[in-house]
Design an enzyme around this catalytic site. Sequence first.
Site, mmCIF file in Angstrom:
data_model
loop_
_atom_site.group_PDB
_atom_site.id
_atom_site.type_symbol
_atom_site.label_atom_id
_atom_site.label_comp_id
_atom_site.label_asym_id
_atom_site.label_seq_id
_atom_site.Cartn_x
_atom_site.Cartn_y
_atom_site.Cartn_z
ATOM 1 N N GLU B 60 35.994 44.893 43.533
ATOM 2 C CA GLU B 60 37.030 44.965 44.755
ATOM 3 C C GLU B 60 36.704 44.379 45.954
ATOM 4 O O GLU B 60 37.622 43.881 46.608
ATOM 5 C CB GLU B 60 37.356 46.721 44.845
ATOM 6 C CG GLU B 60 37.816 47.228 43.803
ATOM 7 C CD GLU B 60 36.948 47.799 42.753
ATOM 8 O OE1 GLU B 60 35.722 47.545 42.976
ATOM 9 O OE2 GLU B 60 37.216 48.546 41.596
ATOM 10 N N HIS B 129 39.090 60.618 42.078
ATOM 11 C CA HIS B 129 40.147 59.583 41.553
ATOM 12 C C HIS B 129 41.555 60.166 41.945
ATOM 13 O O HIS B 129 42.322 60.153 41.282
ATOM 14 C CB HIS B 129 40.025 59.661 40.109
ATOM 15 C CG HIS B 129 39.116 58.507 39.526
ATOM 16 N ND1 HIS B 129 37.640 58.769 39.686
ATOM 17 C CD2 HIS B 129 39.306 57.496 38.943
ATOM 18 C CE1 HIS B 129 37.099 57.693 39.075
ATOM 19 N NE2 HIS B 129 38.082 56.981 38.604
#
Lengths: 309, 327
Positions: B60, B129
């Site tokens: 990322e 998450h």
Amino acid sequence: MYERMVLIRAFEEACVQLYMEKEIRGSFHPCVGQEATAVGACFALNPDDYMTCTYRGHGACIAKGIDVNAAMAEMLGRRTGVSKGKGGSMHWTDPSIGLLGENAIVAAGVPIAAGAALSAQLDRNGRVALTIFGDGAINQGAFHEALNIAQLWKLPLILLCENNLYAEMTPLAKSNPLAQVADRAKGYNMRAVVVDGNDVCAVYDAVREAARLARAGEGPTFIEARTYRLLGHMIGDSESYRTKEEVAAWRERDPIKRLRAHLAQAEGVTDAEFDAIHARVQQQIEDAVKFARESPYPDPEEAYTDFWI
Amino acid sequence: MRELTYTQALREALTEEMERDPNIILMGEDIGAYGGVFRVTEGLLARFGPERVRDTPISEAGFIGMGVGLAMTGKRPVPELMFMDFALVAADSILNQAAKMRAMSGGRVKVPMVIRTQQGGGRGNGAQHSQSFEALFTHIPGFKVALPATPADAKGLLKSALRDENPVMFIEHKLLYNTKGPVPDGEYIIPLGVADVKREGQDLTIVSYSRQLLFALEAAETLQREHGISAEVIDLRCTVPMDIETIVESLRKTHRLLITHESHASCGVGAEIAMRVMETAFDELDAPIMRVAGLDVPIHVSKTLEEVVLPQPGAIVRGALRLMNGK
Ligand SMILES: Cc1ncc(C[n+]2csc(CCOP(=O)(O)OP(=O)(O)O)c2C)c(N)n1
């Protein structure tokens, strides 16, 4: 090349002076001693090739062709600065010379240059991207992520590590287990070379070859340039982590001295010719300081501009 | 009007804009061959090819940093963070690089990048998450931040984001992807920073966005049916720019404000809205502002616990009743 190296040195020395006199605020990391790496690398590129570098990037920016008056004005926080006084010493940015920014975050310029390289690859415009970073950057996550992708996608990227043996106050051997920095590239199956970073011609040749390969679609090259910063990490650094003898030994290998000796010997450049170069540079720096000092500070309203339109 | 899912609406926006602008490049994990774990980018690789729809390694910081470089050199990268939670491993690329380049360079460079991601809980994905980070990106100057709640808004806002000159955090919600709604035919865009009155009412104003907006609408229905209270529901749609004017307009009629969002209460967007309303329209308020937001604890997995942490429609109803009864 000699003149540009002298210009960089003179620029940095003028800034040291201005910093001591408190005319320059914030952080300033002089690149004195590393001029050969900057000039060798940038002279091997085309004017429209992309580049990112670090807070110690004045040399590279000047080598790439930044306007010295605007650079000095930026140091003094003036409206006429390269970034209108908003970026300062560590954020010179000038897309007109392909400069996508110095960066104050260690290794952050590496993925940005990889992105510019991808841009060039997509546009098939033959440009390459050069990213210059220190030996400390090779331990950062962003560095590793970018190397992996750059090799995977065969990006036209040149990774130039200025190995000056220290990351701030930490010697290289205390921060990574490799015998040589260039070995980092092995893990990515990336071509790597080591050069004497104080030999401007060696750096030039290495970058030229890396650029040729990159333009030919052969992907990235990692270049380790071994050099040394003759001043501290920043102004005020006590330099307790290194010996006076070590610094003195590197002063003997001063890249400007070396090139001068070489030019005198091999090309027969005379002292008078060198004096003329130094006088020209001196004038240029004096003019830049004058320009900067006489430039206005940004208006307070400027705080809201260059943002969100 | 035709009905589309949120996913289909997003895909339509990407497709139309990629047709229009060849500089748009999608990058992310499993977005190409696999079509995205939430299927938003399904079919785009076949349509636009591997140069423009790029599967990346799990990097990322790397590919968002590259997005900054792409954007500075004339492209419109659209990196996808599979889960908003992963923004934290790319925090430097996003917060220090993308957000700051334009200002630090005195306007010499721009970073027209849209970071697409999804956030939120409700599916038992646990504390790493399920988070909602819009407040973080609202706090750090440099982004625009969009959080569509309906398919029509998802399409219109994404099209605007893809034409903006600034980095945009485009935040979807994992539990909205399968929701359906009317989506206009043909070309339309919805500007960033304009709130939308999703339900008109007289007695109080409820402000929300993203999936929580659906809860707010459900609560408004209950309030009407069971308590005879008429709630106006405003969808903020973007937290940056923040459209306070539409809220104040509504308060001139209702004089009562309840703010609800899924993300943690502390230092959340609700606190910011409340402050701005106080600064600009204190005199319009007949009661203290009420906030119904996520608890300040990590988001637990078990359904019974997750429903305690994330504010449910019933909590909005209870909040509204307290607000109306003045206690
Ligand atoms: C991510 C990050 N961590 C720490 C710092 C603080 N810092 C500034 S320069 C520096 C040393 C970097 O050394 P190196 O990469 O070798 O470059 P050099 O300064 O020697 O040119 C550190 C740790 C920073 N700017 N960014």
